[in-house]
Design a protein around this motif. Structure first.
Motif, mmCIF file in Angstrom:
data_model
loop_
_atom_site.group_PDB
_atom_site.id
_atom_site.type_symbol
_atom_site.label_atom_id
_atom_site.label_comp_id
_atom_site.label_asym_id
_atom_site.label_seq_id
_atom_site.Cartn_x
_atom_site.Cartn_y
_atom_site.Cartn_z
ATOM 1 N N UNK A 84 0.841 -1.202 0.000
ATOM 2 C CA UNK A 84 0.000 0.000 0.000
ATOM 3 C C UNK A 84 0.879 1.256 0.000
ATOM 4 N N UNK A 85 1.989 1.193 0.744
ATOM 5 C CA UNK A 85 2.881 2.349 0.855
ATOM 6 C C UNK A 85 3.709 2.576 -0.403
ATOM 7 N N UNK A 86 3.904 1.537 -1.198
ATOM 8 C CA UNK A 86 4.770 1.622 -2.374
ATOM 9 C C UNK A 86 4.015 2.167 -3.577
ATOM 10 N N UNK A 87 3.777 3.454 -3.542
ATOM 11 C CA UNK A 87 3.076 4.114 -4.639
ATOM 12 C C UNK A 87 4.001 4.219 -5.849
ATOM 13 N N UNK A 88 3.410 4.476 -7.006
ATOM 14 C CA UNK A 88 4.209 4.685 -8.214
ATOM 15 C C UNK A 88 5.208 5.813 -7.998
ATOM 16 N N UNK A 89 4.766 6.891 -7.390
ATOM 17 C CA UNK A 89 5.644 8.035 -7.137
ATOM 18 C C UNK A 89 6.828 7.643 -6.257
ATOM 19 N N UNK A 90 6.567 6.880 -5.210
ATOM 20 C CA UNK A 90 7.623 6.456 -4.303
ATOM 21 C C UNK A 90 8.652 5.577 -5.016
ATOM 22 N N UNK A 91 8.177 4.783 -5.959
ATOM 23 C CA UNK A 91 9.059 3.879 -6.701
ATOM 24 C C UNK A 91 9.644 4.516 -7.955
ATOM 25 N N UNK A 92 9.291 5.779 -8.220
ATOM 26 C CA UNK A 92 9.828 6.476 -9.377
ATOM 27 C C UNK A 92 9.237 6.015 -10.691
ATOM 28 N N UNK A 93 8.004 5.570 -10.637
ATOM 29 C CA UNK A 93 7.322 5.098 -11.845
ATOM 30 C C UNK A 93 6.289 6.115 -12.286
ATOM 31 N N UNK A 94 5.986 6.087 -13.549
ATOM 32 C CA UNK A 94 4.912 6.919 -14.090
ATOM 33 C C UNK A 94 3.578 6.260 -13.751
ATOM 34 N N UNK A 95 2.667 6.986 -13.098
ATOM 35 C CA UNK A 95 1.351 6.408 -12.798
ATOM 36 C C UNK A 95 0.642 5.962 -14.067
ATOM 37 N N UNK A 96 0.052 4.793 -13.983
ATOM 38 C CA UNK A 96 -0.718 4.288 -15.109
ATOM 39 C C UNK A 96 0.126 3.741 -16.250
ATOM 40 N N UNK A 97 1.421 3.560 -16.047
ATOM 41 C CA UNK A 97 2.291 3.002 -17.082
ATOM 42 C C UNK A 97 1.777 1.612 -17.440
ATOM 43 N N UNK A 100 3.840 -1.505 -16.478
ATOM 44 C CA UNK A 100 4.084 -1.803 -15.072
ATOM 45 C C UNK A 100 2.759 -2.040 -14.376
ATOM 46 N N UNK A 101 2.484 -3.278 -13.995
ATOM 47 C CA UNK A 101 1.233 -3.543 -13.288
ATOM 48 C C UNK A 101 1.178 -2.792 -11.969
ATOM 49 N N UNK A 102 -0.010 -2.346 -11.611
ATOM 50 C CA UNK A 102 -0.233 -1.680 -10.329
ATOM 51 C C UNK A 102 -0.054 -2.708 -9.221
ATOM 52 N N UNK A 103 0.704 -2.363 -8.172
ATOM 53 C CA UNK A 103 0.915 -3.293 -7.072
ATOM 54 C C UNK A 103 -0.397 -3.704 -6.428
ATOM 55 N N UNK A 104 -1.410 -2.822 -6.461
ATOM 56 C CA UNK A 104 -2.698 -3.152 -5.864
ATOM 57 C C UNK A 104 -3.360 -4.320 -6.577
ATOM 58 N N UNK A 105 -3.012 -4.556 -7.833
ATOM 59 C CA UNK A 105 -3.667 -5.609 -8.592
ATOM 60 C C UNK A 105 -2.982 -6.962 -8.442
ATOM 61 N N UNK A 106 -1.862 -7.000 -7.738
ATOM 62 C CA UNK A 106 -1.119 -8.245 -7.591
ATOM 63 C C UNK A 106 -1.723 -9.124 -6.516
ATOM 64 N N UNK A 107 -1.667 -10.418 -6.715
ATOM 65 C CA UNK A 107 -2.134 -11.375 -5.729
ATOM 66 C C UNK A 107 -0.988 -11.678 -4.778
ATOM 67 N N UNK A 135 11.639 -4.107 -8.057
ATOM 68 C CA UNK A 135 11.398 -3.155 -6.987
ATOM 69 C C UNK A 135 12.733 -3.025 -6.274
ATOM 70 N N UNK A 136 13.162 -1.820 -5.968
ATOM 71 C CA UNK A 136 14.472 -1.648 -5.346
ATOM 72 C C UNK A 136 14.603 -2.424 -4.041
#
Length: 182
Positions: A84-97, A100-107, A135-136
């Motif tokens: 939940x804390x690992x947002x795209x911004x925090x990871x240096x990713x472009x939102x909606x890329x 790159x799958x959204x971490x929220x969608x991962x099982x 992920x770093x």
């Protein structure tokens, strides 16, 4: 196993409260919990750790956007609250890329305790289900999140999960109040 606590700064010092994370599903939920813990829009810290795997700090100052620090992004990415804390911004990713799958969608079922399905991918630095998207391994986020409170970047980076929250609380002068909710 998780431990989470809120530390709210008041005129009289820090107040600690144990916090239930059962209803937390988004970063907004974390932020709302923090804002509910203060009356005067003072600083509130949500401190969270998963045993000896990782720890995180979410700082909320009034209505400002939360500031986040996570000690080990790769470890946090394998936990329900960490992801939940690992947002795209925090990871240096472009939102909606789309690549790159959204971490929220991962099982992530079963991965919190290191129990998961065997996979062909032996690279622990990759988020499950994101081939080639690492992920770093190590800290991410605002390394100055606690600098004005007595824990500088160098000290924050030297902390290890398991004793980090106690060390942070000691530096803030809040060790006794944190211990009451532990």
């Amino acid at each position: 196993m998780y431990f989470a606590a809120l530390l709210a700064r008041t005129e009289d010092g820090w107040e600690a409260s144990d916090t239930e994370l059962d209803d937390v599903e988004t970063l907004s939920n974390f932020t709302d919990l923090a804002r509910e813990a203060t009356v005067d829009d003072d600083t509130v810290l949500l401190l969270i750790e998963q045993e000896d795997g990782w720890f995180g700090v979410v700082r909320v100052d009034g209505e400002e956007d939360p500031r986040i620090y996570v000690s080990d992004a790769a470890a946090a990415s394998r936990s329900s609250y960490g992801e939940i804390l690992l947002t795209d911004e925090l990871l240096g990713r472009e939102p909606g890329d789309p690549d790159v799958p959204d971490l929220d969608s991962l099982d992530l079922d079963g991965t919190e305790d290191g129990e998961g399905e065997d996979s062909d991918n032996d690279n622990d630095d990759e988020v499950p289900g994101t081939p080639g998207e690492a992920v770093p391994h190590g800290p991410v986020g605002d390394r100055e999140v606690l600098s004005d409170l007595g824990v500088g970047e160098k000290e924050l980076l030297a902390l290890h999960a398991g004793d980090a929250l106690n060390t942070i609380a000691e530096a803030l002068g809040a060790a006794e109040v944190l211990e009451t909710v532990r």
